[in-house]
Design a protein around this motif. Structure first.
Motif, PDB file in Angstrom:
ATOM      1  N   PHE A 101       0.822  -1.148  -0.023  1.00 25.06           N
ATOM      2  CA  PHE A 101      -0.279   0.200   0.040  1.00 25.06           C
ATOM      3  C   PHE A 101       0.990   1.235   0.008  1.00 25.06           C
ATOM      4  O   PHE A 101       2.227   1.324   0.410  1.00 25.06           O
ATOM      5  N   TYR A 102       0.303   2.662  -0.619  1.00 27.38           N
ATOM      6  CA  TYR A 102       0.909   3.578  -0.449  1.00 27.38           C
ATOM      7  C   TYR A 102       1.250   4.104   0.901  1.00 27.38           C
ATOM      8  O   TYR A 102       0.086   3.770   1.667  1.00 27.38           O
ATOM      9  N   PRO A 103       2.540   4.803   1.200  1.00 22.13           N
ATOM     10  CA  PRO A 103       2.080   5.419   2.817  1.00 22.13           C
ATOM     11  C   PRO A 103       1.254   6.752   2.333  1.00 22.13           C
ATOM     12  O   PRO A 103       0.068   6.892   1.716  1.00 22.13           O
ATOM     13  N   GLY A 104       0.073   6.585   4.244  1.00 23.06           N
ATOM     14  CA  GLY A 104      -0.886   7.426   3.911  1.00 23.06           C
ATOM     15  C   GLY A 104      -1.968   6.266   4.553  1.00 23.06           C
ATOM     16  O   GLY A 104      -3.203   6.836   4.868  1.00 23.06           O
ATOM     17  N   HIS A 105      -2.393   5.061   3.560  1.00 23.89           N
ATOM     18  CA  HIS A 105      -3.051   4.428   3.885  1.00 23.89           C
ATOM     19  C   HIS A 105      -3.383   3.250   5.083  1.00 23.89           C
ATOM     20  O   HIS A 105      -2.176   3.025   5.705  1.00 23.89           O
ATOM     21  N   GLN A 106      -4.104   3.114   5.516  1.00 19.61           N
ATOM     22  CA  GLN A 106      -4.551   2.642   7.014  1.00 19.61           C
ATOM     23  C   GLN A 106      -4.349   1.106   7.048  1.00 19.61           C
ATOM     24  O   GLN A 106      -4.572   0.338   5.794  1.00 19.61           O
ATOM     25  N   VAL A 107      -3.507   0.841   7.351  1.00 19.31           N
ATOM     26  CA  VAL A 107      -3.272  -0.856   7.127  1.00 19.31           C
ATOM     27  C   VAL A 107      -3.417  -1.978   8.240  1.00 19.31           C
ATOM     28  O   VAL A 107      -3.242  -1.060   9.420  1.00 19.31           O
ATOM     29  N   ASP A 108      -3.530  -2.858   8.075  1.00 23.27           N
ATOM     30  CA  ASP A 108      -3.148  -4.202   9.612  1.00 23.27           C
ATOM     31  C   ASP A 108      -2.294  -4.195   9.480  1.00 23.27           C
ATOM     32  O   ASP A 108      -1.398  -4.238   8.271  1.00 23.27           O
ATOM     33  N   GLU A 109      -1.651  -4.374  10.652  1.00 23.23           N
ATOM     34  CA  GLU A 109       0.055  -4.638  10.582  1.00 23.23           C
ATOM     35  C   GLU A 109       0.705  -6.243  10.027  1.00 23.23           C
ATOM     36  O   GLU A 109       0.880  -6.651   9.711  1.00 23.23           O
ATOM     37  N   ASP A 110      -0.680  -7.157   9.707  1.00 21.77           N
ATOM     38  CA  ASP A 110      -0.321  -8.197   8.507  1.00 21.77           C
ATOM     39  C   ASP A 110       0.407  -7.642   6.804  1.00 21.77           C
ATOM     40  O   ASP A 110       0.352  -8.513   6.156  1.00 21.77           O
ATOM     41  N   GLU A 111      -0.740  -6.203   7.184  1.00 18.44           N
ATOM     42  CA  GLU A 111      -0.551  -5.404   5.135  1.00 18.44           C
ATOM     43  C   GLU A 111       1.111  -4.994   5.050  1.00 18.44           C
ATOM     44  O   GLU A 111       1.784  -4.909   6.367  1.00 18.44           O
ATOM     45  N   SER A 112       1.572  -4.592   4.132  1.00 19.54           N
ATOM     46  CA  SER A 112       3.002  -4.068   3.581  1.00 19.54           C
ATOM     47  C   SER A 112       2.404  -2.669   3.024  1.00 19.54           C
ATOM     48  O   SER A 112       1.487  -2.234   2.484  1.00 19.54           O
ATOM     49  N   LEU A 113       3.625  -2.002   3.418  1.00 17.74           N
ATOM     50  CA  LEU A 113       3.435  -0.652   3.155  1.00 17.74           C
ATOM     51  C   LEU A 113       4.701  -0.537   1.984  1.00 17.74           C
ATOM     52  O   LEU A 113       5.813  -0.906   2.134  1.00 17.74           O
ATOM     53  N   ILE A 114       4.681   0.936   1.243  1.00 17.46           N
ATOM     54  CA  ILE A 114       5.416   1.245   0.060  1.00 17.46           C
ATOM     55  C   ILE A 114       5.987   1.846   1.286  1.00 17.46           C
ATOM     56  O   ILE A 114       5.668   3.102   1.828  1.00 17.46           O
ATOM     57  N   ILE A 115       7.847   1.919   1.225  1.00 15.86           N
ATOM     58  CA  ILE A 115       8.313   3.343   2.403  1.00 15.86           C
ATOM     59  C   ILE A 115       9.221   3.280   1.196  1.00 15.86           C
ATOM     60  O   ILE A 115      10.589   2.560   0.854  1.00 15.86           O
ATOM     61  N   ASP A 116       9.346   4.896   0.925  1.00 15.73           N
ATOM     62  CA  ASP A 116      10.973   5.385   0.308  1.00 15.73           C
ATOM     63  C   ASP A 116      10.402   5.156  -0.980  1.00 15.73           C
ATOM     64  O   ASP A 116      11.496   4.642  -1.615  1.00 15.73           O
ATOM     65  N   ASP A 117       9.354   4.548  -1.684  1.00 13.21           N
ATOM     66  CA  ASP A 117       9.840   4.102  -3.325  1.00 13.21           C
ATOM     67  C   ASP A 117      10.425   2.762  -2.839  1.00 13.21           C
ATOM     68  O   ASP A 117      10.699   2.325  -4.250  1.00 13.21           O
ATOM     69  N   ALA A 118       9.959   2.251  -2.348  1.00  8.72           N
ATOM     70  CA  ALA A 118      11.327   0.545  -2.105  1.00  8.72           C
ATOM     71  C   ALA A 118      10.046  -0.047  -1.061  1.00  8.72           C
ATOM     72  O   ALA A 118       8.497   0.328  -0.140  1.00  8.72           O
ATOM     73  N   ILE A 119       9.378  -1.239  -1.902  1.00 15.61           N
ATOM     74  CA  ILE A 119       8.872  -1.798  -1.290  1.00 15.61           C
ATOM     75  C   ILE A 119      10.251  -4.183  -0.870  1.00 15.61           C
ATOM     76  O   ILE A 119      11.250  -3.998  -1.356  1.00 15.61           O
ATOM     77  N   ASP A 120       9.332  -3.870   0.418  1.00 21.06           N
ATOM     78  CA  ASP A 120      10.450  -5.233   1.109  1.00 21.06           C
ATOM     79  C   ASP A 120       9.783  -6.786   0.089  1.00 21.06           C
ATOM     80  O   ASP A 120       9.253  -6.752   1.246  1.00 21.06           O
ATOM     81  N   LEU A 121      10.699  -8.166   0.339  1.00 22.67           N
ATOM     82  CA  LEU A 121      10.126  -8.549  -0.212  1.00 22.67           C
ATOM     83  C   LEU A 121      10.838  -9.479   0.682  1.00 22.67           C
ATOM     84  O   LEU A 121      10.280 -10.708   0.838  1.00 22.67           O
ATOM     85  N   GLU A 122      11.482  -9.264   1.101  1.00 21.28           N
ATOM     86  CA  GLU A 122      11.874 -10.354   2.923  1.00 21.28           C
ATOM     87  C   GLU A 122      10.389 -11.293   3.899  1.00 21.28           C
ATOM     88  O   GLU A 122      10.130 -12.602   3.880  1.00 21.28           O
ATOM     89  N   GLU A 123       9.771 -10.826   4.351  1.00 23.10           N
ATOM     90  CA  GLU A 123       8.563 -10.961   4.480  1.00 23.10           C
ATOM     91  C   GLU A 123       7.424 -11.763   3.857  1.00 23.10           C
ATOM     92  O   GLU A 123       7.036 -12.837   4.091  1.00 23.10           O
TER      93      GLU A 123
END
Length: 183
Positions: A101-123
């Motif tokens: 999800f783009y920053p600013g969206h309310q997400v559950d703790e198990d959902e992933s956010l885009i941070i500084d125009d990057a995504i982390d695939l590890e989880e």
């Protein structure tokens, strides 16, 4: 619901830059790369050895809510058969799918956010691999396992057997019988 902001380590091979996708739904980028496996990617008896190759074949697609990542991770599993304890080495392919999800969206703790125009695939990678691994891996479906008395591999000798066991309550009488026949 939470909206936690943290920074990603862009040196990690599992962190992908998505800046070129922008926030234009429908834009897409394909990513194919080989990365080293992170630590502890598996279960006690089977998993992906740390540092071994994982071939990622991904599609990053901008959608209204964020970026949808779909694709696969191909790697080699190593472990032990839970019946006969022989080593298992097999190739495996795991399907990945995660919405960031783009920053600013309310997400559950198990959902992933885009941070500084990057995504982390590890989880998502860890979830895809570990949840698909068997709790009791087998070298083959018809593995016979080990003899419960002596530990011999029954796959090598399916006709393996032992003499009839004497009930422990009667062992002393058997010993007396052997002594009287020796006299």
């Amino acid at each position: 619901m939470t909206s936690v902001h943290r920074h990603l380590d862009r040196r990690s091979p599992l962190v992908l830059d998505i800046q070129e996708l922008g926030r234009r739904p429908g834009t897409m980028r394909e990513v194919s790369r080989t990365i080293p496996a992170p630590a502890d990617l598996g279960l006690e008896v089977i998993g992906v050895p740390e540092g071994s190759d994982i071939d990622l074949d991904l599609r990053l697609q901008a959608v209204v809510e964020g970026v949808l990542v779909t694709g696969s991770a191909a790697t080699q599993l190593r472990g032990q058969c839970s019946r006969c304890l022989t080593d298992i080495v097999e190739d495996a392919v795991f399907d990945l799918q995660e919405l960031y999800f783009y920053p600013g969206h309310q997400v559950d703790e198990d959902e992933s956010l885009i941070i500084d125009d990057a995504i982390d695939l590890e989880e998502p990678l860890r979830d895809a691999v570990v949840l698909e691994l068997p709790f009791t891996p087998l070298c083959s479906e018809d593995c016979l396992g080990l003899c419960s008395e002596c530990g011999a591999d029954l796959n090598d000798d399916p006709e393996h057997s032992h003499e009839a066991r004497v009930d422990p309550r009667w062992e002393k009488l058997v010993e007396l019988d052997v002594q009287s026949s020796d006299d």
